[in-house]
Write a protein that holds these residues in place. Structure first.
Motif, PDB file in Angstrom:
ATOM      1  N   ILE A 110       0.805  -1.223   0.000  1.00  0.00           N
ATOM      2  CA  ILE A 110       0.000   0.000   0.000  1.00  0.00           C
ATOM      3  C   ILE A 110       0.840   1.276   0.000  1.00  0.00           C
ATOM      4  CG2 ILE A 110      -1.790   1.287   1.236  1.00  0.00           C
ATOM      5  CD1 ILE A 110      -2.690  -1.428   0.055  1.00  0.00           C
ATOM      6  N   LYS A 111       1.872   1.287   0.821  1.00  0.00           N
ATOM      7  CA  LYS A 111       2.526   2.569   1.099  1.00  0.00           C
ATOM      8  C   LYS A 111       3.962   2.326   1.554  1.00  0.00           C
ATOM      9  CE  LYS A 111       1.349   6.801   3.705  1.00  0.00           C
ATOM     10  NZ  LYS A 111       0.397   7.382   4.678  1.00  0.00           N
ATOM     11  N   THR A 112       4.820   3.333   1.339  1.00  0.00           N
ATOM     12  CA  THR A 112       6.207   3.251   1.785  1.00  0.00           C
ATOM     13  C   THR A 112       6.546   4.426   2.694  1.00  0.00           C
ATOM     14  OG1 THR A 112       8.505   3.089   1.040  1.00  0.00           O
ATOM     15  CG2 THR A 112       7.049   4.484  -0.256  1.00  0.00           C
ATOM     16  N   TYR A 113       7.480   4.174   3.612  1.00  0.00           N
ATOM     17  CA  TYR A 113       7.931   5.204   4.560  1.00  0.00           C
ATOM     18  C   TYR A 113       9.452   5.109   4.681  1.00  0.00           C
ATOM     19  CZ  TYR A 113       3.244   3.825   6.240  1.00  0.00           C
ATOM     20  OH  TYR A 113       1.925   3.446   6.333  1.00  0.00           O
ATOM     21  N   SER A 114      10.081   6.197   5.074  1.00  0.00           N
ATOM     22  CA  SER A 114      11.495   6.128   5.413  1.00  0.00           C
ATOM     23  C   SER A 114      11.652   5.308   6.689  1.00  0.00           C
ATOM     24  CB  SER A 114      12.061   7.533   5.639  1.00  0.00           C
ATOM     25  OG  SER A 114      13.387   7.441   6.131  1.00  0.00           O
ATOM     26  N   GLY A 115      12.614   4.389   6.693  1.00  0.00           N
ATOM     27  CA  GLY A 115      12.846   3.567   7.876  1.00  0.00           C
ATOM     28  C   GLY A 115      13.771   4.208   8.887  1.00  0.00           C
ATOM     29  N   GLN A 116      14.191   5.432   8.617  1.00  0.00           N
ATOM     30  CA  GLN A 116      15.093   6.136   9.537  1.00  0.00           C
ATOM     31  C   GLN A 116      14.903   7.639   9.355  1.00  0.00           C
ATOM     32  OE1 GLN A 116      19.167   5.317   8.432  1.00  0.00           O
ATOM     33  NE2 GLN A 116      18.694   5.303   6.263  1.00  0.00           N
ATOM     34  N   ASP A 117      15.569   8.420  10.181  1.00  0.00           N
ATOM     35  CA  ASP A 117      15.536   9.866   9.987  1.00  0.00           C
ATOM     36  C   ASP A 117      16.108  10.191   8.608  1.00  0.00           C
ATOM     37  OD1 ASP A 117      14.621  10.024  12.567  1.00  0.00           O
ATOM     38  OD2 ASP A 117      16.501  10.714  13.430  1.00  0.00           O
ATOM     39  N   ALA A 118      15.474  11.126   7.918  1.00  0.00           N
ATOM     40  CA  ALA A 118      15.929  11.490   6.576  1.00  0.00           C
ATOM     41  C   ALA A 118      16.082  13.004   6.494  1.00  0.00           C
ATOM     42  CB  ALA A 118      14.946  11.000   5.521  1.00  0.00           C
ATOM     43  N   GLY A 119      17.314  13.480   6.634  1.00  0.00           N
ATOM     44  CA  GLY A 119      17.546  14.923   6.612  1.00  0.00           C
ATOM     45  C   GLY A 119      16.852  15.605   7.777  1.00  0.00           C
ATOM     46  N   ASP A 120      15.998  16.576   7.459  1.00  0.00           N
ATOM     47  CA  ASP A 120      15.262  17.292   8.501  1.00  0.00           C
ATOM     48  C   ASP A 120      14.021  16.536   8.960  1.00  0.00           C
ATOM     49  OD1 ASP A 120      17.070  19.357   8.344  1.00  0.00           O
ATOM     50  OD2 ASP A 120      15.894  20.479   6.880  1.00  0.00           O
ATOM     51  N   LYS A 121      13.678  15.463   8.263  1.00  0.00           N
ATOM     52  CA  LYS A 121      12.460  14.710   8.597  1.00  0.00           C
ATOM     53  C   LYS A 121      12.763  13.563   9.546  1.00  0.00           C
ATOM     54  CE  LYS A 121       9.983  15.742   4.314  1.00  0.00           C
ATOM     55  NZ  LYS A 121       9.293  15.162   3.120  1.00  0.00           N
ATOM     56  N   LYS A 122      12.028  13.510  10.634  1.00  0.00           N
ATOM     57  CA  LYS A 122      12.195  12.451  11.608  1.00  0.00           C
ATOM     58  C   LYS A 122      11.493  11.179  11.138  1.00  0.00           C
ATOM     59  CE  LYS A 122      14.514  14.685  14.790  1.00  0.00           C
ATOM     60  NZ  LYS A 122      15.893  14.266  15.140  1.00  0.00           N
ATOM     61  N   PHE A 123      11.947  10.053  11.646  1.00  0.00           N
ATOM     62  CA  PHE A 123      11.306   8.780  11.336  1.00  0.00           C
ATOM     63  C   PHE A 123       9.812   8.880  11.641  1.00  0.00           C
ATOM     64  CE2 PHE A 123       9.879   4.708  13.277  1.00  0.00           C
ATOM     65  CZ  PHE A 123       9.768   3.983  12.099  1.00  0.00           C
ATOM     66  N   PRO A 124       8.924   8.530  10.682  1.00  0.00           N
ATOM     67  CA  PRO A 124       7.483   8.781  10.835  1.00  0.00           C
ATOM     68  C   PRO A 124       6.738   7.696  11.631  1.00  0.00           C
ATOM     69  CG  PRO A 124       7.895   7.863   8.680  1.00  0.00           C
ATOM     70  CD  PRO A 124       9.259   8.031   9.333  1.00  0.00           C
ATOM     71  N   LYS A 125       7.163   7.475  12.851  1.00  0.00           N
ATOM     72  CA  LYS A 125       6.566   6.411  13.660  1.00  0.00           C
ATOM     73  C   LYS A 125       5.067   6.596  13.841  1.00  0.00           C
ATOM     74  CE  LYS A 125       7.070   6.125  18.212  1.00  0.00           C
ATOM     75  NZ  LYS A 125       7.637   5.839  19.562  1.00  0.00           N
TER      76      LYS A 125
END
Length: 205
Positions: free
Chosen positions: A173-188
């Protein structure tokens, strides 16, 4: 009077239809495909197949136990998602982690690896017992993700760092970053919320 009654009935029917509709998450544009069948071995040395995932919402990722860079934070983040789902009492979900180093990652090594994160192993399945060619092709065909052999002189397999949301019918269905990515925190919080939505609303139609 009759017009008023008809209008009221229309509103009631609209509410009923709305209440019965599927409110599950819409697939990302690059996904919506079902996972291809597979037969592998889990960390307990038991057979595990794609059909064993049916009826539960899954989060998937790609890791290996000798990873020195991205896997430790990814695996910690996955364990934090599980902790949150357990705390919230969510039942019908699971996690599947595919080893990208199957030659080295025996079931026992995977079992020892995941023990470090104190997550319930009935929720978290780590799989191996296939060749590198299989996992390279499976990641590419199903998850649009790269798996490449280590550069010369290295033991570090190249692989994607995303997490993937899979519905009860095996649809990605969907993908997410599995870790912090630049200024974006891991989207728990987003992942937890999406898992709950699929569990409550059912698979995407």
């Amino acid at each position: 009077m009759k017009k008023g009654m008809i209008f009221s009935l229309f509103i009631v029917l609209a509410m009923i239809v709305s209440g019965c509709s599927n409110n599950a998450i819409e697939p990302d544009s690059q996904f919506g495909n079902k996972m291809q069948p597979f037969k592998v071995t889990d960390q307990n040395g038991k057979p595990f197949a794609q059909k064993d995932m049916k009826g539960k919402v899954y989060i998937a990722d790609f890791i290996f136990t000798k990873c020195e860079t991205v896997c430790p934070p990814m695996t910690y983040n996955m364990s934090s998602v599980i902790d949150e789902l357990e705390k919230d009492g969510v039942k019908d979900y699971g996690v599947i982690s595919f080893s990208v180093d199957p030659e080295n990652d025996t079931p026992q090594k995977l079992k020892d690896y995941v023990k470090q994160y104190n997550a319930p192993q009935d929720k978290w399945t780590l799989v191996t017992n296939y060749d590198f060619k299989f996992i390279k092709q499976y990641a590419e065909d199903n998850f649009k993700s790269i798996v490449a052999p280590p550069p010369k002189g290295s033991t570090q397999v190249t692989h994607g760092t995303s997490f993937y949301l899979i519905d009860q019918n095996g649809k990605i269905i969907k993908t997410y970053s599995g870790q912090d990515a630049g200024d974006k925190k891991f989207p728990k919080s987003e992942i937890v919320s999406d898992v709950k939505t699929l569990v409550e609303d059912g698979p995407v139609k």
